[in-house]
Write a protein that holds these residues in place. Structure first.
Motif, PDB file in Angstrom:
ATOM      1  N   GLU A  51      14.516  35.966 -15.631  1.00  0.00           N
ATOM      2  CA  GLU A  51      14.249  35.304 -14.366  1.00  0.00           C
ATOM      3  C   GLU A  51      12.892  34.607 -14.381  1.00  0.00           C
ATOM      4  N   GLN A  52      11.911  35.241 -15.002  1.00  0.00           N
ATOM      5  CA  GLN A  52      10.561  34.675 -15.042  1.00  0.00           C
ATOM      6  C   GLN A  52      10.507  33.377 -15.836  1.00  0.00           C
ATOM      7  N   TYR A  53      11.312  33.259 -16.878  1.00  0.00           N
ATOM      8  CA  TYR A  53      11.342  32.007 -17.638  1.00  0.00           C
ATOM      9  C   TYR A  53      11.865  30.858 -16.779  1.00  0.00           C
ATOM     10  N   GLY A  54      12.866  31.137 -15.953  1.00  0.00           N
ATOM     11  CA  GLY A  54      13.341  30.124 -15.016  1.00  0.00           C
ATOM     12  C   GLY A  54      14.278  29.080 -15.573  1.00  0.00           C
ATOM     13  N   ALA A  55      14.372  28.977 -16.894  1.00  0.00           N
ATOM     14  CA  ALA A  55      15.242  27.966 -17.496  1.00  0.00           C
ATOM     15  C   ALA A  55      15.467  28.310 -18.957  1.00  0.00           C
ATOM     16  N   ALA A  56      16.511  27.747 -19.522  1.00  0.00           N
ATOM     17  CA  ALA A  56      16.795  27.969 -20.933  1.00  0.00           C
ATOM     18  C   ALA A  56      17.743  26.905 -21.449  1.00  0.00           C
ATOM     19  N   GLU A  57      17.678  26.692 -22.742  1.00  0.00           N
ATOM     20  CA  GLU A  57      18.694  25.872 -23.398  1.00  0.00           C
ATOM     21  C   GLU A  57      19.832  26.811 -23.766  1.00  0.00           C
ATOM     22  N   VAL A  58      21.034  26.487 -23.318  1.00  0.00           N
ATOM     23  CA  VAL A  58      22.158  27.384 -23.507  1.00  0.00           C
ATOM     24  C   VAL A  58      23.398  26.625 -23.968  1.00  0.00           C
ATOM     25  N   THR A  59      24.341  27.382 -24.496  1.00  0.00           N
ATOM     26  CA  THR A  59      25.690  26.880 -24.735  1.00  0.00           C
ATOM     27  C   THR A  59      26.634  27.740 -23.914  1.00  0.00           C
ATOM     28  N   VAL A  60      27.452  27.108 -23.094  1.00  0.00           N
ATOM     29  CA  VAL A  60      28.395  27.825 -22.237  1.00  0.00           C
ATOM     30  C   VAL A  60      29.816  27.439 -22.643  1.00  0.00           C
ATOM     31  N   LYS A  61      30.662  28.450 -22.832  1.00  0.00           N
ATOM     32  CA  LYS A  61      32.072  28.185 -23.145  1.00  0.00           C
ATOM     33  C   LYS A  61      32.943  28.889 -22.123  1.00  0.00           C
ATOM     34  N   GLY A  62      33.767  28.108 -21.435  1.00  0.00           N
ATOM     35  CA  GLY A  62      34.718  28.668 -20.483  1.00  0.00           C
ATOM     36  C   GLY A  62      36.130  28.441 -20.962  1.00  0.00           C
ATOM     37  N   THR A  71      33.344  23.465 -23.392  1.00  0.00           N
ATOM     38  CA  THR A  71      32.024  23.915 -23.822  1.00  0.00           C
ATOM     39  C   THR A  71      30.955  22.955 -23.319  1.00  0.00           C
ATOM     40  N   SER A  72      29.815  23.490 -22.968  1.00  0.00           N
ATOM     41  CA  SER A  72      28.693  22.667 -22.547  1.00  0.00           C
ATOM     42  C   SER A  72      27.429  23.180 -23.212  1.00  0.00           C
ATOM     43  N   THR A  73      26.548  22.259 -23.560  1.00  0.00           N
ATOM     44  CA  THR A  73      25.271  22.614 -24.191  1.00  0.00           C
ATOM     45  C   THR A  73      24.161  21.800 -23.543  1.00  0.00           C
ATOM     46  N   GLY A  74      23.066  22.466 -23.203  1.00  0.00           N
ATOM     47  CA  GLY A  74      21.935  21.762 -22.612  1.00  0.00           C
ATOM     48  C   GLY A  74      21.049  22.712 -21.838  1.00  0.00           C
ATOM     49  N   THR A  75      20.291  22.164 -20.895  1.00  0.00           N
ATOM     50  CA  THR A  75      19.335  22.947 -20.120  1.00  0.00           C
ATOM     51  C   THR A  75      19.968  23.474 -18.840  1.00  0.00           C
ATOM     52  N   TYR A  76      19.731  24.732 -18.584  1.00  0.00           N
ATOM     53  CA  TYR A  76      20.223  25.412 -17.391  1.00  0.00           C
ATOM     54  C   TYR A  76      19.002  25.973 -16.681  1.00  0.00           C
ATOM     55  N   SER A  77      18.807  25.637 -15.409  1.00  0.00           N
ATOM     56  CA  SER A  77      17.622  26.071 -14.672  1.00  0.00           C
ATOM     57  C   SER A  77      18.016  26.911 -13.475  1.00  0.00           C
ATOM     58  N   TRP A  78      17.280  27.981 -13.231  1.00  0.00           N
ATOM     59  CA  TRP A  78      17.514  28.832 -12.068  1.00  0.00           C
ATOM     60  C   TRP A  78      16.194  29.122 -11.353  1.00  0.00           C
ATOM     61  N   ILE A  79      15.235  28.202 -11.463  1.00  0.00           N
ATOM     62  CA  ILE A  79      13.917  28.391 -10.855  1.00  0.00           C
ATOM     63  C   ILE A  79      14.038  28.435  -9.338  1.00  0.00           C
ATOM     64  N   ASP A  80      14.684  27.468  -8.744  1.00  0.00           N
ATOM     65  CA  ASP A  80      14.928  27.450  -7.306  1.00  0.00           C
ATOM     66  C   ASP A  80      16.434  27.469  -7.096  1.00  0.00           C
ATOM     67  N   ASP A  81      17.027  26.322  -6.845  1.00  0.00           N
ATOM     68  CA  ASP A  81      18.482  26.235  -6.822  1.00  0.00           C
ATOM     69  C   ASP A  81      18.990  26.076  -8.246  1.00  0.00           C
ATOM     70  N   ILE A  82      20.270  26.378  -8.424  1.00  0.00           N
ATOM     71  CA  ILE A  82      20.864  26.255  -9.741  1.00  0.00           C
ATOM     72  C   ILE A  82      20.955  24.784 -10.120  1.00  0.00           C
ATOM     73  N   ALA A  83      20.666  24.466 -11.370  1.00  0.00           N
ATOM     74  CA  ALA A  83      20.741  23.091 -11.854  1.00  0.00           C
ATOM     75  C   ALA A  83      21.011  23.117 -13.347  1.00  0.00           C
ATOM     76  N   CYS A  84      21.624  22.056 -13.855  1.00  0.00           N
ATOM     77  CA  CYS A  84      21.834  21.960 -15.293  1.00  0.00           C
ATOM     78  C   CYS A  84      21.957  20.505 -15.702  1.00  0.00           C
ATOM     79  N   GLY A 236      12.763  28.786 -21.457  1.00  0.00           N
ATOM     80  CA  GLY A 236      11.780  27.849 -20.936  1.00  0.00           C
ATOM     81  C   GLY A 236      12.411  26.484 -20.743  1.00  0.00           C
ATOM     82  N   ALA A 237      11.864  25.692 -19.835  1.00  0.00           N
ATOM     83  CA  ALA A 237      12.419  24.367 -19.541  1.00  0.00           C
ATOM     84  C   ALA A 237      12.326  23.465 -20.771  1.00  0.00           C
TER      85      ALA A 237
END
Length: 263
Positions: A51-62, A71-84, A236-237
């Protein structure tokens, strides 16, 4: 954009379940003495650091059943509202008539989805879909706020039935594997009905692999026939997430008027 919208709705359903569990909505029995406090301490530390990092580069597979995974790859942020800001495999999303390349770019910002299209629609490079306009996404705003990668960690941390599956190697990193099962009947009628009708299950299984640095390497959430896997590549962002300019954004009405149809 039916396939993409349906996938977003399924991800939102999973997120809602995890959000309820992670905020204490799951009223489970007290943990047996044999489970002690070690699990809770290690998982809580991992959730807090993430939570403290607030963001990360991730790969998501649904993936649902035997269907092709999205599949999606990129930046995922949860600092305030969710964003990617990610790229998605075009074919699995059935968006070939909107995007000519093998990957399409997707931005989620301020409760809206932005899809980059090629060729342009009415001279615009993006199509905007409001979160509340996605079919079956009745609680889109609430779910998107909670649908961050730390939700799985919070859910498994708050669960009183955590299994220690030992150490495994994930993408070359040694990680401690934990698993928790969330019973839908303990999360309320709405969630139980959603699990049964939308995802074909009555429970959610959450797995987390935690490294020696107390950070998640991978999490999975399995609900019925639907499974979401998140691989954390870098914390990290890695990029600033901003919504496309309004002047460069088309609407679903514009897509319909252009005569483009999904295959």
């Amino acid at each position: 954009m039916d396939k993409i919208s349906s996938n977003a709705a399924l991800l939102t359903t999973v997120a809602t379940i995890l959000a309820l569990a992670s905020t204490g909505g799951c009223q489970e029995k007290a943990p047996p003495a044999s489970q002690g406090g070690t699990f809770s301490t290690e998982l809580s530390t991992a959730a807090q650091k993430t939570e403290q990092y607030g963001a990360a580069e991730v790969t998501v597979k649904g993936q649902r059943g035997d269907n092709d995974p999205i599949t999606s790859t990129g930046t995922y942020s949860w600092i305030d509202d969710i964003a990617c800001d990610v790229t998605v495999n075009t074919a699995a999303a059935r968006a070939q008539r909107l995007v000519k390349s093998s990957r399409m770019r997707l931005i989620v910002k301020d409760n809206a989805y932005y899809y980059q299209v090629n060729p342009r629609i009415k001279g615009k490079r993006w199509v905007r879909v409001e979160g509340t306009g996605v079919p079956s996404e009745q609680a889109a705003r609430e779910a998107m706020v909670e649908a961050d990668p730390t939700a799985a960690l919070r859910a498994i941390t708050n669960s009183h039935a955590v299994d220690d599956l030992g150490w495994e190697t994930i993408r070359g990193t040694r990680a401690h594997h934990y698993r928790a099962k969330l019973d839908a009947s303990r999360l309320g009628d709405d969630v139980e009905n959603a699990l049964g009708s939308a995802l074909g299950g009555s429970s959610a299984i959450v797995d987390a692999w935690i490294s020696r640095k107390d950070l998640p390497v991978r999490t999975t959430q399995t609900v019925g026939t639907y499974k979401v896997t998140i691989d954390f590549l870098k914390f990290g962002a890695t990029t600033t997430i901003t919504a496309p300019a309004t002047s460069d954004t088309a609407t679903l009405a514009d897509v319909a008027e252009s005569g483009i149809r999904q295959p």
